[in-house]
Motif scaffolding. Structure first.
Motif, PDB file in Angstrom:
ATOM      1  N   ALA A 181       0.833  -1.207   0.000  1.00 51.29           N
ATOM      2  CA  ALA A 181       0.000   0.000   0.000  1.00 51.29           C
ATOM      3  C   ALA A 181       0.865   1.253   0.000  1.00 51.29           C
ATOM      4  CB  ALA A 181      -0.902  -0.014   1.238  1.00 51.29           C
ATOM      5  N   VAL A 182       1.984   1.217   0.738  1.00 47.01           N
ATOM      6  CA  VAL A 182       2.894   2.378   0.738  1.00 47.01           C
ATOM      7  C   VAL A 182       3.510   2.570  -0.632  1.00 47.01           C
ATOM      8  CG1 VAL A 182       5.063   3.273   1.692  1.00 47.01           C
ATOM      9  CG2 VAL A 182       3.371   2.230   3.207  1.00 47.01           C
ATOM     10  N   ALA A 183       3.867   1.433  -1.257  1.00 46.23           N
ATOM     11  CA  ALA A 183       4.458   1.529  -2.595  1.00 46.23           C
ATOM     12  C   ALA A 183       3.449   2.079  -3.590  1.00 46.23           C
ATOM     13  CB  ALA A 183       4.968   0.150  -3.034  1.00 46.23           C
ATOM     14  N   ARG A 184       2.190   1.802  -3.446  1.00 43.15           N
ATOM     15  CA  ARG A 184       1.175   2.297  -4.357  1.00 43.15           C
ATOM     16  C   ARG A 184       0.761   3.721  -4.011  1.00 43.15           C
ATOM     17  NH1 ARG A 184      -1.324  -2.541  -2.971  1.00 43.15           N
ATOM     18  NH2 ARG A 184      -2.976  -1.324  -1.972  1.00 43.15           N
ATOM     19  N   GLY A 185       1.082   4.110  -2.734  1.00 38.97           N
ATOM     20  CA  GLY A 185       0.643   5.425  -2.296  1.00 38.97           C
ATOM     21  C   GLY A 185      -0.826   5.435  -1.915  1.00 38.97           C
ATOM     22  N   ASP A 186      -1.346   4.288  -1.555  1.00 36.67           N
ATOM     23  CA  ASP A 186      -2.766   4.165  -1.201  1.00 36.67           C
ATOM     24  C   ASP A 186      -2.908   4.435   0.295  1.00 36.67           C
ATOM     25  OD1 ASP A 186      -5.403   3.614  -0.909  1.00 36.67           O
ATOM     26  OD2 ASP A 186      -5.317   1.545  -1.700  1.00 36.67           O
ATOM     27  N   VAL A 187      -3.207   5.688   0.633  1.00 34.90           N
ATOM     28  CA  VAL A 187      -3.290   6.080   2.049  1.00 34.90           C
ATOM     29  C   VAL A 187      -4.483   5.458   2.720  1.00 34.90           C
ATOM     30  CG1 VAL A 187      -3.468   8.047   3.604  1.00 34.90           C
ATOM     31  CG2 VAL A 187      -2.134   8.244   1.514  1.00 34.90           C
ATOM     32  N   GLN A 188      -5.594   5.365   2.009  1.00 46.28           N
ATOM     33  CA  GLN A 188      -6.809   4.802   2.620  1.00 46.28           C
ATOM     34  C   GLN A 188      -6.611   3.341   3.014  1.00 46.28           C
ATOM     35  OE1 GLN A 188     -10.029   5.459  -0.130  1.00 46.28           O
ATOM     36  NE2 GLN A 188     -10.103   7.686   0.273  1.00 46.28           N
ATOM     37  N   ALA A 189      -5.852   2.580   2.260  1.00 48.17           N
ATOM     38  CA  ALA A 189      -5.625   1.155   2.586  1.00 48.17           C
ATOM     39  C   ALA A 189      -4.617   0.984   3.729  1.00 48.17           C
ATOM     40  CB  ALA A 189      -5.144   0.419   1.336  1.00 48.17           C
ATOM     41  N   GLN A 190      -3.786   1.988   3.970  1.00 44.52           N
ATOM     42  CA  GLN A 190      -2.742   1.837   4.995  1.00 44.52           C
ATOM     43  C   GLN A 190      -3.304   1.806   6.421  1.00 44.52           C
ATOM     44  OE1 GLN A 190       0.200   4.908   4.396  1.00 44.52           O
ATOM     45  NE2 GLN A 190       0.570   4.330   2.246  1.00 44.52           N
ATOM     46  N   GLN A 191      -4.293   2.695   6.668  1.00 45.77           N
ATOM     47  CA  GLN A 191      -4.779   2.778   8.054  1.00 45.77           C
ATOM     48  C   GLN A 191      -5.400   1.464   8.554  1.00 45.77           C
ATOM     49  OE1 GLN A 191      -4.162   5.368  10.082  1.00 45.77           O
ATOM     50  NE2 GLN A 191      -5.019   4.040  11.725  1.00 45.77           N
ATOM     51  N   PRO A 192      -6.277   0.781   7.760  1.00 42.06           N
ATOM     52  CA  PRO A 192      -6.809  -0.505   8.245  1.00 42.06           C
ATOM     53  C   PRO A 192      -5.706  -1.543   8.521  1.00 42.06           C
ATOM     54  CG  PRO A 192      -8.141   0.300   6.459  1.00 42.06           C
ATOM     55  CD  PRO A 192      -6.931   1.199   6.494  1.00 42.06           C
ATOM     56  N   ILE A 193      -4.676  -1.485   7.647  1.00 39.15           N
ATOM     57  CA  ILE A 193      -3.586  -2.458   7.856  1.00 39.15           C
ATOM     58  C   ILE A 193      -2.841  -2.152   9.164  1.00 39.15           C
ATOM     59  CG2 ILE A 193      -1.403  -3.287   6.925  1.00 39.15           C
ATOM     60  CD1 ILE A 193      -2.541  -2.765   4.122  1.00 39.15           C
ATOM     61  N   ILE A 194      -2.634  -0.836   9.419  1.00 36.68           N
ATOM     62  CA  ILE A 194      -1.965  -0.457  10.672  1.00 36.68           C
ATOM     63  C   ILE A 194      -2.800  -0.890  11.877  1.00 36.68           C
ATOM     64  CG2 ILE A 194      -1.230   1.509  12.068  1.00 36.68           C
ATOM     65  CD1 ILE A 194      -0.447   2.922   9.450  1.00 36.68           C
ATOM     66  N   ASP A 195      -4.127  -0.715  11.778  1.00 32.77           N
ATOM     67  CA  ASP A 195      -4.998  -1.175  12.881  1.00 32.77           C
ATOM     68  C   ASP A 195      -4.881  -2.679  13.102  1.00 32.77           C
ATOM     69  OD1 ASP A 195      -5.813   1.426  13.211  1.00 32.77           O
ATOM     70  OD2 ASP A 195      -7.630   1.195  11.978  1.00 32.77           O
ATOM     71  N   GLU A 196      -4.811  -3.451  11.979  1.00 31.57           N
ATOM     72  CA  GLU A 196      -4.666  -4.898  12.103  1.00 31.57           C
ATOM     73  C   GLU A 196      -3.320  -5.261  12.762  1.00 31.57           C
ATOM     74  OE1 GLU A 196      -6.652  -7.354  11.566  1.00 31.57           O
ATOM     75  OE2 GLU A 196      -8.333  -6.259  10.656  1.00 31.57           O
ATOM     76  N   LEU A 197      -2.277  -4.504  12.358  1.00 35.21           N
ATOM     77  CA  LEU A 197      -0.978  -4.763  12.968  1.00 35.21           C
ATOM     78  C   LEU A 197      -1.006  -4.468  14.469  1.00 35.21           C
ATOM     79  CD1 LEU A 197       1.446  -3.286  10.275  1.00 35.21           C
ATOM     80  CD2 LEU A 197       1.211  -5.695  10.936  1.00 35.21           C
ATOM     81  N   ASP A 198      -1.671  -3.375  14.839  1.00 36.18           N
ATOM     82  CA  ASP A 198      -1.759  -3.031  16.258  1.00 36.18           C
ATOM     83  C   ASP A 198      -2.511  -4.097  17.033  1.00 36.18           C
ATOM     84  OD1 ASP A 198      -1.456  -1.068  18.483  1.00 36.18           O
ATOM     85  OD2 ASP A 198      -3.649  -1.105  18.364  1.00 36.18           O
ATOM     86  N   ALA A 199      -3.615  -4.565  16.467  1.00 38.53           N
ATOM     87  CA  ALA A 199      -4.392  -5.619  17.145  1.00 38.53           C
ATOM     88  C   ALA A 199      -3.585  -6.907  17.227  1.00 38.53           C
ATOM     89  CB  ALA A 199      -5.701  -5.866  16.402  1.00 38.53           C
ATOM     90  N   GLY A 200      -2.854  -7.211  16.163  1.00 37.99           N
ATOM     91  CA  GLY A 200      -2.043  -8.432  16.187  1.00 37.99           C
ATOM     92  C   GLY A 200      -0.941  -8.365  17.225  1.00 37.99           C
ATOM     93  N   VAL A 201      -0.305  -7.186  17.357  1.00 33.77           N
ATOM     94  CA  VAL A 201       0.751  -7.035  18.360  1.00 33.77           C
ATOM     95  C   VAL A 201       0.176  -7.195  19.763  1.00 33.77           C
ATOM     96  CG1 VAL A 201       2.394  -5.422  19.374  1.00 33.77           C
ATOM     97  CG2 VAL A 201       2.248  -5.670  16.895  1.00 33.77           C
ATOM     98  N   ARG A 202      -0.992  -6.564  20.017  1.00 35.29           N
ATOM     99  CA  ARG A 202      -1.607  -6.713  21.343  1.00 35.29           C
ATOM    100  C   ARG A 202      -1.960  -8.178  21.636  1.00 35.29           C
ATOM    101  NH1 ARG A 202      -4.478  -2.066  19.769  1.00 35.29           N
ATOM    102  NH2 ARG A 202      -6.335  -3.345  19.387  1.00 35.29           N
ATOM    103  N   GLU A 203      -2.466  -8.863  20.605  1.00 35.00           N
ATOM    104  CA  GLU A 203      -2.818 -10.280  20.779  1.00 35.00           C
ATOM    105  C   GLU A 203      -1.585 -11.113  21.100  1.00 35.00           C
ATOM    106  OE1 GLU A 203      -5.386 -13.483  21.101  1.00 35.00           O
ATOM    107  OE2 GLU A 203      -5.873 -11.364  20.789  1.00 35.00           O
ATOM    108  N   SER A 204      -0.497 -10.824  20.376  1.00 34.91           N
ATOM    109  CA  SER A 204       0.747 -11.566  20.642  1.00 34.91           C
ATOM    110  C   SER A 204       1.267 -11.270  22.044  1.00 34.91           C
ATOM    111  CB  SER A 204       1.810 -11.199  19.603  1.00 34.91           C
ATOM    112  OG  SER A 204       1.397 -11.603  18.319  1.00 34.91           O
ATOM    113  N   THR A 205       1.154  -9.995  22.471  1.00 35.94           N
ATOM    114  CA  THR A 205       1.588  -9.642  23.825  1.00 35.94           C
ATOM    115  C   THR A 205       0.775 -10.397  24.869  1.00 35.94           C
ATOM    116  OG1 THR A 205       2.232  -7.432  23.048  1.00 35.94           O
ATOM    117  CG2 THR A 205       1.932  -7.732  25.422  1.00 35.94           C
TER     118      THR A 205
END
Length: 619
Positions: free
Chosen positions: A451-475
């Motif tokens: 998404a960063v390579a495409r410059g798709d800002v709208q797609a980046q935020q959901p992915i960041i939220d998923e990463l945040d949730a995944g990190v919390r789950e792993s913790t």
């Protein structure tokens, strides 16, 4: 002869003699009494003859008929015949002697003229008849006096005999008392006094043997008994002392076994075990030095584990010995507890020991069943010997050491297996939980990079939220694993551990928890409690991850079959769909843990009605 000296013979002879005297005295008394009775009757009968003579004279003077006179004459002649012949039935008899026979003959001679005169038809006149009777009566009186004199002599004899018998009776009584005291009472008193001394513990008491009678035999038997008792007592004292020494030695050996066994149990390392054992063996055996060696079966060598008071040079040179090349390190095929004398300094098997100044060596193999695990060497600077009890003690101590070494090896293997099992389980849980989360995060990072390579800002935020949730789950997963592997039980009651687990779960998840306990049952073993806690924690983890619940209830039924049920009020799921899915891996982990303790795990759930996980232990 021996029977003549017996006390029973003496008493029998005395008794027979007294019996004979008694019988003789009774017989003589009866004879004299009969004589007196017969004489008295004869006196009476003779006195009647005077009366009969005067009655006959009065009959004649009264001119009675001839038959009446004949009757009187017949009565007189009957009296004469009775005095002459006697009557043993009355009794009546004259105590005849020369005088009485002469007087009786005179009386008979005087009666014959009277009989003829009174029987004639021409009877004498009254004056003549009276004169004849008066001349005849004195003859009767003479006979009576003669009989009375004889009776008087018999009476005197009877009185004298009675006095003699009384004196004999008194003498016999005194003699019996004396004989009884001399032959019975006195020996019994001596025996009683001797028995009292024996009862007081004086077994040297002896009784003098005065005569070869029954009491003499009894005294000899008593002396033999006391002599035997004295011998047995002295032997018993010696036996008691020997037994006491033996018991004391056994007590010392048992105390040593207990002390060494306690030390072996409390030792935690092989070095500590061998060093302490060598010190205790030196104190027990009195050896000048002790070496404990370990047998390497692969290389057929003996390795020095520990030593006590062994010269450093000798310990260094013999740190590794090949079996059979030295007095120490016996070949396994011929290993036994024995004494090895050290006598030659040029013997290559004994040279090092001679240099160190040792004169003898006791070698004790460390045996575990048929295996030789090592050897204990006891070094002495003086000649020594090995008793059977010492050999048994050394073998027993070596057996305890072998068991302790084997227990250390077994514990090490158990710890290694436990570590390996924990690592395998940890790897499985990491793979089933954190590894999947990390794989999900990697996918999200790749999507974010694209998404960063495409410059798709709208797609980046959901992915960041998923990463945040995944990190919390792993913790959270890591925290659960840390709690999971730190869980321990410190008592026989699992209730406190369950309450702690639920409290931690509330703190981490924010969900309300309830604990319900029912019934009574035998406490669970510690290893079973630990596995039960792990299953409960895994069930709670699944509730946090997948249930979407607001509260959880843990129900525990105590009894012959313990039951643990974790129930939530979440969304539930379809068991068949969950079994086909790879996302519900917690159930597989719970079942593996349940199998380790012989338990079973059952899951009951339906969409919208929550989930219940049941752990049921075997009876």
């Amino acid at each position: 002869m021996r029977w003549r000296r017996q006390l029973s013979t003496k008493f029998l002879a005395t008794g027979v003699l007294l019996l004979v005297l008694a019988l003789v005295s009774i017989g003589l008394t009866m004879w004299v009494t009969r004589q007196l009775d017969g004489g008295a009757a004869a006196v009476n009968e003779a006195g009647r003859m005077r009366m009969q003579a005067w009655r006959l004279a009065s009959t004649l003077l009264a001119e009675q008929p001839e038959p009446q006179v004949a009757v009187r004459v017949a009565e007189f002649e009957a009296s004469l015949a009775l005095l002459r012949d006697g009557d043993p039935m009355r009794p009546l008899f004259v105590p005849w002697n020369d005088t009485s026979r002469q007087q009786f003959a005179t009386l008979v001679a005087a009666w014959e003229p009277l009989q003829q005169a009174w029987s004639a038809r021409s009877r004498p006149d009254a004056a003549t008849l009276v004169a004849q009777v008066e001349a005849f009566v004195p003859k009767v009186d003479d006979l009576v006096r003669t009989i009375e004199n004889t009776m008087a002599r018999l009476t005197a004899v009877l009185n004298l005999f009675q006095f003699v018998m009384m004196a004999l009776a008194v003498a016999a009584a005194v003699l019996s008392i004396y004989i009884g005291y001399l032959f019975v009472i006195h020996p019994l008193q001596r025996l009683r006094q001797a028995l009292q001394r024996v009862e007081a513990g004086d077994f040297s008491t002896r009784v003098a043997v005065d005569a070869p009678d029954e009491f003499g035999e009894l005294a000899a038997g008593f002396n033999h008994m006391t002599q035997t008792l004295q011998s047995l007592y002295h032997d018993l004292e010696a036996q008691v002392l020997a037994k006491t020494r033996d018991l004391e030695a056994k007590r010392a050996r048992l105390a040593t076994l207990y002390e060494v066994s306690t030390f072996l149990v409390e030792s935690h390392t092989l070095e500590e075990l061998a060093k302490g054992f060598a010190q205790k063996m030196r104190g027990l055996s009195g050896a000048d030095a002790v070496a404990v060696r370990w047998s390497d079966e692969a290389t057929q060598r003996y390795l020095m584990l520990a030593s006590d008071c062994l010269p450093e040079e000798l310990a260094t040179e013999e740190r590794c010995l090949e079996a059979g090349l030295c007095a120490c390190g016996q070949p396994q095929a011929t290993a036994r507890t024995r004494v090895i004398p050290i006598i030659a300094d040029d013997d290559r098997l004994l040279g090092n020991c001679v240099k160190a100044g040792y004169s003898a060596l006791i070698s004790v193999p460390i045996r575990l069943q048929s295996r030789i695990l090592g050897e204990i060497d006891l070094f002495y600077r003086q000649e020594t010997s090995l008793r059977d009890e010492d050999r048994a003690l050394y073998d027993a101590l070596a057996g305890h050491l072998a068991n302790a070494i084997e227990n250390l090896r077994t514990e090490a293997l158990v710890r290694e297996a436990a570590v390996s099992e924990e690592r395998t389980m940890l790897a499985g849980e990491l793979h089933d939980s954190i590894a999947q989360s990390l794989a999900f995060l990697k996918i999200q990072i790749n999507l974010l990079r694209s998404a960063v390579a495409r410059g798709d800002v709208q797609a980046q935020q959901p992915i960041i939220d998923e990463l945040d949730a995944g990190v919390r789950e792993s913790t959270n997963d890591v925290r659960e694993l840390l709690v999971h592997f730190r869980t321990r039980t410190n008592s026989d009651d699992i209730e406190q551990a369950l309450r702690t687990t639920l409290k931690k779960f509330e703190h981490q998840s924010g969900l309300r928890t309830h604990l319900e306990l029912h019934g009574h049952g035998v406490s669970l073993p510690s290893d079973v409690q630990l596995q039960v806690l792990h299953v409960v924690q895994e069930a709670l983890s699944n509730v946090r991850k997948h249930a979407g619940a607001s509260e959880v209830t843990l129900k525990v039924d105590k009894g012959p079959r313990w039951r643990f049920e974790v129930r939530d009020n979440g969304q539930g799921f379809a068991p068949r769909a969950a079994a086909a899915s790879d996302t519900h891996v917690g159930l597989h982990i719970m079942r593996e843990r349940a199998e380790r303790i012989g338990a079973q795990v059952h899951v009951a759930s339906s969409p919208g009605e929550g989930t219940a996980v049941l752990l049921e232990l075997a009876q």
